[in-house]
Design a protein around this motif. Structure first.
Motif, PDB file in Angstrom:
ATOM      1  N   GLY A 180       0.610  -1.341   0.127  1.00 28.85           N
ATOM      2  CA  GLY A 180       0.481  -0.155  -0.148  1.00 28.85           C
ATOM      3  C   GLY A 180       0.950   1.006   0.142  1.00 28.85           C
ATOM      4  O   GLY A 180       1.807   1.659   0.738  1.00 28.85           O
ATOM      5  N   SER A 181       0.079   2.024  -0.513  1.00 32.76           N
ATOM      6  CA  SER A 181       0.844   3.865  -0.088  1.00 32.76           C
ATOM      7  C   SER A 181      -0.448   4.609  -0.050  1.00 32.76           C
ATOM      8  O   SER A 181      -1.714   4.335  -1.295  1.00 32.76           O
ATOM      9  N   SER A 182       0.147   5.788   0.629  1.00 36.84           N
ATOM     10  CA  SER A 182      -1.513   6.340   0.626  1.00 36.84           C
ATOM     11  C   SER A 182      -0.761   7.818  -0.015  1.00 36.84           C
ATOM     12  O   SER A 182      -1.890   8.180  -0.534  1.00 36.84           O
ATOM     13  N   SER A 183      -0.269   8.490  -0.819  1.00 37.39           N
ATOM     14  CA  SER A 183       0.707   9.103  -1.729  1.00 37.39           C
ATOM     15  C   SER A 183       0.841   8.523  -3.059  1.00 37.39           C
ATOM     16  O   SER A 183       1.953   7.971  -2.719  1.00 37.39           O
ATOM     17  N   PRO A 184       1.181   9.151  -4.134  1.00 39.48           N
ATOM     18  CA  PRO A 184       1.519   8.775  -5.153  1.00 39.48           C
ATOM     19  C   PRO A 184       3.481   8.844  -5.145  1.00 39.48           C
ATOM     20  O   PRO A 184       3.676  10.480  -4.196  1.00 39.48           O
ATOM     21  N   GLY A 185       4.284   7.721  -4.943  1.00 43.99           N
ATOM     22  CA  GLY A 185       5.386   8.551  -4.875  1.00 43.99           C
ATOM     23  C   GLY A 185       5.913   7.999  -3.846  1.00 43.99           C
ATOM     24  O   GLY A 185       7.381   8.132  -3.480  1.00 43.99           O
ATOM     25  N   CYS A 186       4.891   7.791  -2.934  1.00 44.77           N
ATOM     26  CA  CYS A 186       5.817   7.024  -0.572  1.00 44.77           C
ATOM     27  C   CYS A 186       5.947   6.027  -0.995  1.00 44.77           C
ATOM     28  O   CYS A 186       5.507   4.766  -1.917  1.00 44.77           O
ATOM     29  N   GLY A 187       6.951   5.586  -0.311  1.00 47.32           N
ATOM     30  CA  GLY A 187       7.470   3.942  -0.442  1.00 47.32           C
ATOM     31  C   GLY A 187       6.159   3.560   0.450  1.00 47.32           C
ATOM     32  O   GLY A 187       4.687   4.003   0.033  1.00 47.32           O
ATOM     33  N   SER A 193       2.581   0.183   5.353  1.00 46.95           N
ATOM     34  CA  SER A 193       1.680  -1.473   6.085  1.00 46.95           C
ATOM     35  C   SER A 193       0.206  -0.862   6.268  1.00 46.95           C
ATOM     36  O   SER A 193      -0.165   0.081   6.650  1.00 46.95           O
ATOM     37  N   THR A 194      -0.957  -2.050   6.399  1.00 48.80           N
ATOM     38  CA  THR A 194      -1.708  -1.395   6.895  1.00 48.80           C
ATOM     39  C   THR A 194      -1.945  -0.331   7.783  1.00 48.80           C
ATOM     40  O   THR A 194      -2.865   0.270   8.081  1.00 48.80           O
ATOM     41  N   ALA A 195      -1.480  -1.097   8.864  1.00 37.88           N
ATOM     42  CA  ALA A 195      -0.547  -0.077   9.976  1.00 37.88           C
ATOM     43  C   ALA A 195      -0.936   1.117   9.924  1.00 37.88           C
ATOM     44  O   ALA A 195      -1.983   1.954  10.154  1.00 37.88           O
ATOM     45  N   ASP A 196      -0.056   1.717   9.085  1.00 43.27           N
ATOM     46  CA  ASP A 196       0.114   2.667   8.473  1.00 43.27           C
ATOM     47  C   ASP A 196      -0.907   3.578   7.912  1.00 43.27           C
ATOM     48  O   ASP A 196      -1.424   4.775   7.882  1.00 43.27           O
ATOM     49  N   LEU A 197      -1.156   2.776   7.174  1.00 37.81           N
ATOM     50  CA  LEU A 197      -2.601   3.172   5.905  1.00 37.81           C
ATOM     51  C   LEU A 197      -3.842   3.915   7.406  1.00 37.81           C
ATOM     52  O   LEU A 197      -4.177   4.350   7.062  1.00 37.81           O
ATOM     53  N   HIS A 198      -4.267   2.991   8.379  1.00 40.13           N
ATOM     54  CA  HIS A 198      -5.169   2.955   9.426  1.00 40.13           C
ATOM     55  C   HIS A 198      -4.617   4.116   9.803  1.00 40.13           C
ATOM     56  O   HIS A 198      -5.826   5.231   9.981  1.00 40.13           O
ATOM     57  N   PHE A 199      -3.155   4.595  10.240  1.00 38.08           N
ATOM     58  CA  PHE A 199      -3.136   5.848  11.038  1.00 38.08           C
ATOM     59  C   PHE A 199      -3.187   7.039   9.784  1.00 38.08           C
ATOM     60  O   PHE A 199      -3.655   7.938  11.068  1.00 38.08           O
ATOM     61  N   LEU A 200      -2.649   6.947   9.230  1.00 38.11           N
ATOM     62  CA  LEU A 200      -2.217   8.128   8.188  1.00 38.11           C
ATOM     63  C   LEU A 200      -4.213   8.795   8.134  1.00 38.11           C
ATOM     64  O   LEU A 200      -4.260  10.392   7.806  1.00 38.11           O
ATOM     65  N   ARG A 201      -4.537   7.816   7.774  1.00 39.68           N
ATOM     66  CA  ARG A 201      -6.086   8.043   7.397  1.00 39.68           C
ATOM     67  C   ARG A 201      -6.646   8.528   8.734  1.00 39.68           C
ATOM     68  O   ARG A 201      -7.681   9.875   8.434  1.00 39.68           O
ATOM     69  N   GLY A 202      -6.848   7.908   9.707  1.00 43.67           N
ATOM     70  CA  GLY A 202      -7.330   8.655  11.031  1.00 43.67           C
ATOM     71  C   GLY A 202      -6.777  10.108  11.459  1.00 43.67           C
ATOM     72  O   GLY A 202      -7.400  10.533  12.294  1.00 43.67           O
ATOM     73  N   SER A 203      -6.062  10.027  11.192  1.00 42.50           N
ATOM     74  CA  SER A 203      -5.179  11.340  11.244  1.00 42.50           C
ATOM     75  C   SER A 203      -5.099  12.221  11.028  1.00 42.50           C
ATOM     76  O   SER A 203      -4.583  13.060  11.160  1.00 42.50           O
ATOM     77  N   HIS A 204      -5.099  11.978   9.708  1.00 45.44           N
ATOM     78  CA  HIS A 204      -5.519  12.421   8.395  1.00 45.44           C
ATOM     79  C   HIS A 204      -4.043  13.899   7.888  1.00 45.44           C
ATOM     80  O   HIS A 204      -4.491  14.694   7.508  1.00 45.44           O
ATOM     81  N   GLU A 205      -3.005  12.643   8.126  1.00 45.38           N
ATOM     82  CA  GLU A 205      -2.175  12.986   7.557  1.00 45.38           C
ATOM     83  C   GLU A 205      -1.748  12.092   5.768  1.00 45.38           C
ATOM     84  O   GLU A 205      -0.550  12.913   5.814  1.00 45.38           O
ATOM     85  N   ASP A 206      -2.481  11.230   6.376  1.00 45.43           N
ATOM     86  CA  ASP A 206      -2.732  11.315   4.357  1.00 45.43           C
ATOM     87  C   ASP A 206      -2.517  12.511   3.397  1.00 45.43           C
ATOM     88  O   ASP A 206      -2.583  12.406   2.094  1.00 45.43           O
ATOM     89  N   GLU A 207      -2.978  13.404   3.446  1.00 43.11           N
ATOM     90  CA  GLU A 207      -3.026  14.571   3.362  1.00 43.11           C
ATOM     91  C   GLU A 207      -2.289  15.240   3.231  1.00 43.11           C
ATOM     92  O   GLU A 207      -1.889  16.253   2.141  1.00 43.11           O
ATOM     93  N   HIS A 208      -0.882  14.712   3.197  1.00 40.16           N
ATOM     94  CA  HIS A 208       0.453  15.747   3.387  1.00 40.16           C
ATOM     95  C   HIS A 208       1.568  14.864   3.004  1.00 40.16           C
ATOM     96  O   HIS A 208       1.365  13.539   2.117  1.00 40.16           O
ATOM     97  N   THR A 209       2.427  15.607   2.556  1.00 37.50           N
ATOM     98  CA  THR A 209       3.568  15.050   1.803  1.00 37.50           C
ATOM     99  C   THR A 209       4.340  13.656   2.588  1.00 37.50           C
ATOM    100  O   THR A 209       4.250  13.300   3.206  1.00 37.50           O
ATOM    101  N   CYS A 210       5.033  12.681   1.647  1.00 32.25           N
ATOM    102  CA  CYS A 210       5.275  11.373   2.264  1.00 32.25           C
ATOM    103  C   CYS A 210       6.729  11.723   3.551  1.00 32.25           C
ATOM    104  O   CYS A 210       6.627  11.134   3.955  1.00 32.25           O
ATOM    105  N   SER A 211       7.085  13.418   2.943  1.00 30.99           N
ATOM    106  CA  SER A 211       8.529  12.855   3.927  1.00 30.99           C
ATOM    107  C   SER A 211       7.508  13.013   5.495  1.00 30.99           C
ATOM    108  O   SER A 211       8.104  12.846   6.385  1.00 30.99           O
TER     109      SER A 211
END
Length: 120
Positions: A35-42, A45-63
């Protein structure tokens, strides 16, 4: 510019938390796979994706996402070291208040994704 300042602030908070409990906050290598939450991000994991969505950090850059994931894992490790309680969760959220726009939402997403045994 906001993204850069968020990244720097998240890194500063991670450093501050690490200074408070260096051994407890040493991040284990959990690996990210799939999985990946943004194009170009490495890969994420499923946990990472769950966290990024829940924290709204999926809207930010990969770094910024990487820094947020590191901080979230550090928060769980801090709870491992100092105990999970409502008080300690408040302490963690308040320590991140100057860094994060929604520190309680961030901590809730971190706990849900990386240390669900600490859900209150």
């Amino acid at each position: 510019m906001r993204t850069l300042s968020t990244l720097l602030a998240a890194s500063a908070t991670a450093v501050a938390l690490s200074a408070a409990a260096p051994a407890a906050l040493a991040a284990p290598d959990t690996g990210s796979s799939s999985g990946s939450s943004s194009p170009g991000c490495g890969p994420r994991s499923t946990a990472d994706l769950h966290f990024l969505r829940g924290s709204h950090e999926d809207e930010h850059t990969c770094s910024v996402q990487d820094a947020a994931i590191g901080l979230a894992k550090s928060q769980c490790q801090w709870l491992d070291a100092y105990g999970n309680s409502a008080h300690n969760q408040i302490v963690l959220a308040e320590k991140a208040r100057g860094t994060l726009k929604y520190p309680y939402t961030f901590l809730d997403a971190a706990i849900s994704a990386y240390c669900p045994q600490y859900k209150l």
